[in-house]
Structures are given as structure tokens and as C-alpha cells.
Write a protein that holds these residues in place. Structure first.
Motif, short mmCIF file in Angstrom:
data_model
loop_
_atom_site.label_atom_id
_atom_site.label_comp_id
_atom_site.label_asym_id
_atom_site.label_seq_id
_atom_site.Cartn_x
_atom_site.Cartn_y
_atom_site.Cartn_z
N VAL A 24 0.82 -1.21 0.00
CA VAL A 24 0.00 0.00 0.00
C VAL A 24 0.85 1.26 0.00
CG1 VAL A 24 -1.84 1.24 1.21
CG2 VAL A 24 -1.80 -1.27 1.23
N TYR A 80 -1.80 4.58 5.23
CA TYR A 80 -1.49 3.15 5.26
C TYR A 80 -1.14 2.80 6.69
CZ TYR A 80 3.15 5.26 4.83
OH TYR A 80 4.26 6.04 5.01
N ARG A 83 -0.91 -2.87 5.25
CA ARG A 83 -2.31 -2.97 4.82
C ARG A 83 -3.34 -3.14 5.94
NH1 ARG A 83 -1.42 -8.93 2.18
NH2 ARG A 83 -1.82 -10.19 4.06
#
Length: 395
Positions: free
Chosen positions: A194, A213, A221
Motif C-alpha cells: 500500500v 497506510y 495494509r
């Protein structure tokens, strides 16, 4: 002035004209370059906005179109990794992290029955999902009072939105510190980290200490707890993520208009155990002892588990109630589905949910507190155009 002097003066004049023209042409070129750059940016932004709107429509359509009303409140999980050929690319992950924790992954476009949707930078969209609305693992209780866990702030740290169920994200152009070099022969590439897409990659530049994130977790994640998290919506050198929000109302407003939602409420109010179950005592709504495990139908049981907290149960001194404006026969008990909360009602904590005043209004609250001297007035069927109305049964 001799000829040589006039020649030199003429040459200087020509040089000045050429120099001036050069400056003008350079200015025009710069202006056109900037205009072209802005045009490209606007075109990319327009593409991203369109992609986000399309994705939101597909996501909500998938959720509320679930033929089983008892599972239609749950949102698909993100795609957390590529698992081809077991599952096609764009499929939601079966088990997305731990119960009730926010999870981030790619939008599961295949599970939404659409193609890969890409933003203005030709990147596939990302998807942030509140843990309590995940399809798997499911939360313990999910209904219209369930609190989502995503909050959004702006570049100055000011609140933009709270209680957001999900974000669909256009990650925008790559920023310094992000690495998007991992590619595979797929529609959306093979990178599921991410932080390489959502911002800001350098926490030093974080707004109010918030990055989009989860630092220190695999692929950045998953939340490490069930608390709310703030996500930053800003346009600057450190953030360029664009969001669309999916709210609780986006999910439940269309769902409660389904006829099978009304039918499930009726099934809940018609349970056989309601005539004999022990009414719970003070500081409760009387319905604590209703046992959803006694229900044999799996769908009815799940609906009971999610919506039982809307129920209020009380004994009556052999008197009627009024349903749809008409008096019923003599009742020994009344069971009530409390409906959506109204202004001033709060249903956040366990204490809130045990307080009848957060479910009943006016005459019905008086009647619940003093049934011998007050009368209940309700409706026999749930009405989505009046969702806070108290639905009742005479027992």
C-alpha cells in the motif's frame, strides 16, 4: 552620422528586435507548455473522478443486490494478493485479516462483476474497508447503528468526514519515496504494498502524524487494533490520493427499502419464544434473554443476531395497544422493534443501547416506563419512509 555608424545602429536595432522576439516566443512557449500541462492534469483528474464514481456505484450495487438480505450489509473484502489461477485477478480475498480491523487492498473489480477500473495515471483503484463491515471475518453485530472506523482529515488536519464505511482511492502519480517498479503481466500489476501507492511515503511529511497506510505491518495494509484511523485527503507535494466515501447511509438507505427487510423484521417480531422468554430487569430494554440460537433457520438466526438490539420487551397489565390507529385485543406483553434513531438519540456504548430512551419516543417511552398508566401506539409493519416508527406486536 557616417555610413558605418548608421550601419552599426541598424544592426543593434535588428538585434534588439530579434532578442525581443525571442523573449516573446519563449514566453509563449512557456505559457503553452503550462497550459498543456494543466490540460493534461485536468484530463487525468477528470478520468480519476469518473473512475471513482463508477467504482462506488459498482460496489454499492453489488452489496445491496445480494439476494440474501441477511448478508447484504457486508462489503466485499479487498484483493490483498494475486492468487491466479486459483482465483481470477481482481477477486476479493477470502479472509481479510483479523475481525473488526481496517484493511487496505486493491478494489476487487472481478468480484464486483466489472472490468479493471483505472484512474488518470493508468493505475488500478485501491480500497480501504472498515473492519466491522468486512465480509470475512464478520463482526459480531452489524446493523444501521454500527460505527464505521474510517475518518478523513484535510491538509490542515481538520475533520472532513467521520464514520466512513469505506474509501475508494485513486492513488495518483508516484511520489518521491514510492517504488512502483514491481510489475507482472496482469491488469493491475503485481505490487500490493500500500505504501508504494497511498501517501505519504515519508512520515516526516505526515499531516497530524497520519499516513494513508498502516506502518510496520505486512504490505502496510492492516490496522493493529480495532480503533478508528484518520486518512488524509490533500493535494500537495506529499499527498495526492483522491477518495470517494462509502457511508453507512449509502448501504442501509437502499437496503431498508427491500421488501425482504420488512419481512425479516416481521419474522423477528413473530418468534414463538417471545410469549414465554423471561423479561430482563432494570437498566435493560427487557429483551436481553431473547435467544437467537433457538432459531433453526440460518438466515433468520443471523438477522436476529444483528438486529436483536433494536428489540424492547415489556409485560402489560392485560390491556390493548394501538397498531396503525386501531386498538388490539388485550395484550399481556408487547414486543417493539425500535427503528432508526432520531435526533438526540445515541447508540454508541453498551449503556446507550440499554437505555429505552435511545429507541422510543414520546408516548411509547412513557408507556415503557409506566405501562399501567400509559398506552403504546405503533405500526404493524416497517415503513422505509418512516424508519424510526416503532413496529409492535401484541402478545
Amino acid at each position: 552620422m557616417n555610413n558605418q555608424a548608421r550601419f552599426i545602429q541598424r544592426q543593434h536595432g535588428i538585434a534588439l528586435i530579434i532578442f525581443t522576439l525571442t523573449l516573446v516566443l519563449a514566453a509563449i512557449a512557456y505559457f503553452l507548455t503550462q497550459m498543456n500541462s494543466n490540460t493534461v492534469k485536468l484530463a487525468r483528474e477528470k478520468t480519476s473522478i469518473s473512475a471513482l464514481a463508477e467504482a462506488k456505484s459498482a460496489l454499492i450495487g453489488k452489496v445491496i443486490g445480494d439476494p440474501n438480505i441477511t448478508t447484504s450489509f457486508y462489503l466485499p473484502n479487498p484483493e490483498l494478493s494475486l492468487n491466479v489461477p486459483t482465483f481470477p485477478e481482481g477477486s476479493e480475498t477470502g479472509v481479510a485479516g483479523s475481525q473488526d480491523r481496517i484493511i487496505i487492498g486493491k478494489l476487487p473489480w472481478n468480484s464486483l462483476d466489472i472490468g479493471p477500473i483505472k484512474d488518470g495515471t493508468d493505475e488500478c483503484l485501491w480500497y480501504v474497508l472498515s473492519g466491522r463491515f468486512k465480509n470475512n471475518p464478520k463482526t459480531t453485530v452489524l446493523n444501521w447503528d454500527t460505527q464505521a472506523q474510517i475518518d478523513v482529515i484535510d491538509a490542515n488536519g481538520n475533520s472532513v468526514a467521520t464514520n466512513v464505511v469505506a474509501l475508494i482511492v485513486s492513488a495518483g502519480a508516484q511520489l518521491t519515496g514510492q517504488n512502483r517498479s514491481v510489475t507482472t503481466n496482469t491488469q493491475c500489476g503485481g505490487d500490493y504494498d500500500v505504501m508504494n501507492f497511498m501517501d505519504t511515503p515519508n512520515s516526516v511529511n505526515a499531516v497530524a502524524g497520519q499516513v494513508n497506510y498502516f506502518a510496520g505491518t505486512p504490505n502496510h495494509r492492516e490496522a493493529t487494533d480495532v480503533n478508528n484511523k484518520q486518512f488524509v485527503r490533500a493535494k500537495n507535494d506529499y499527498y495526492n490520493d483522491q477518495f470517494v466515501f462509502v457511508t453507512v447511509d449509502d448501504i442501509f438507505k437502499p437496503i431498508i427499502r427491500r421488501t425482504d427487510f420488512k419481512s425479516q423484521i416481521n419474522t423477528l417480531l413473530n418468534m414463538a419464544q417471545l410469549s414465554t422468554v423471561s423479561i430482563s430487569g432494570v437498566n435493560t430494554k427487557g429483551a436481553d434473554n431473547i435467544d437467537c440460537n433457538l432459531i433453526t433457520n440460518a438466515n433468520d438466526k443471523r438477522f436476529c443476531e444483528n438486529w436483536k438490539e433494536m428489540l424492547l420487551l415489556i409485560a402489560l397489565p392485560s390491556m390493548p395497544i394501538y397498531l396503525d390507529g386501531t386498538a388490539t385485543a388485550t395484550c399481556n406483553r408487547v414486543i417493539i422493534f425500535g427503528g432508526q434513531k432520531t435526533s438526540g438519540q445515541v447508540r454508541l456504548t453498551a449503556a446507550d443501547k440499554n437505555n429505552p430512551a435511545n429507541y422510543l419516543e414520546a408516548n411509547n417511552l412513557l408507556a415503557f416506563n409506566a405501562p399501567a398508566t400509559n398506552t403504546f401506539y405503533g405500526v404493524s409493519n416497517f415503513d422505509p419512509d418512516n424508519p424510526s416508527a416503532d413496529v409492535m406486536r401484541c402478545i
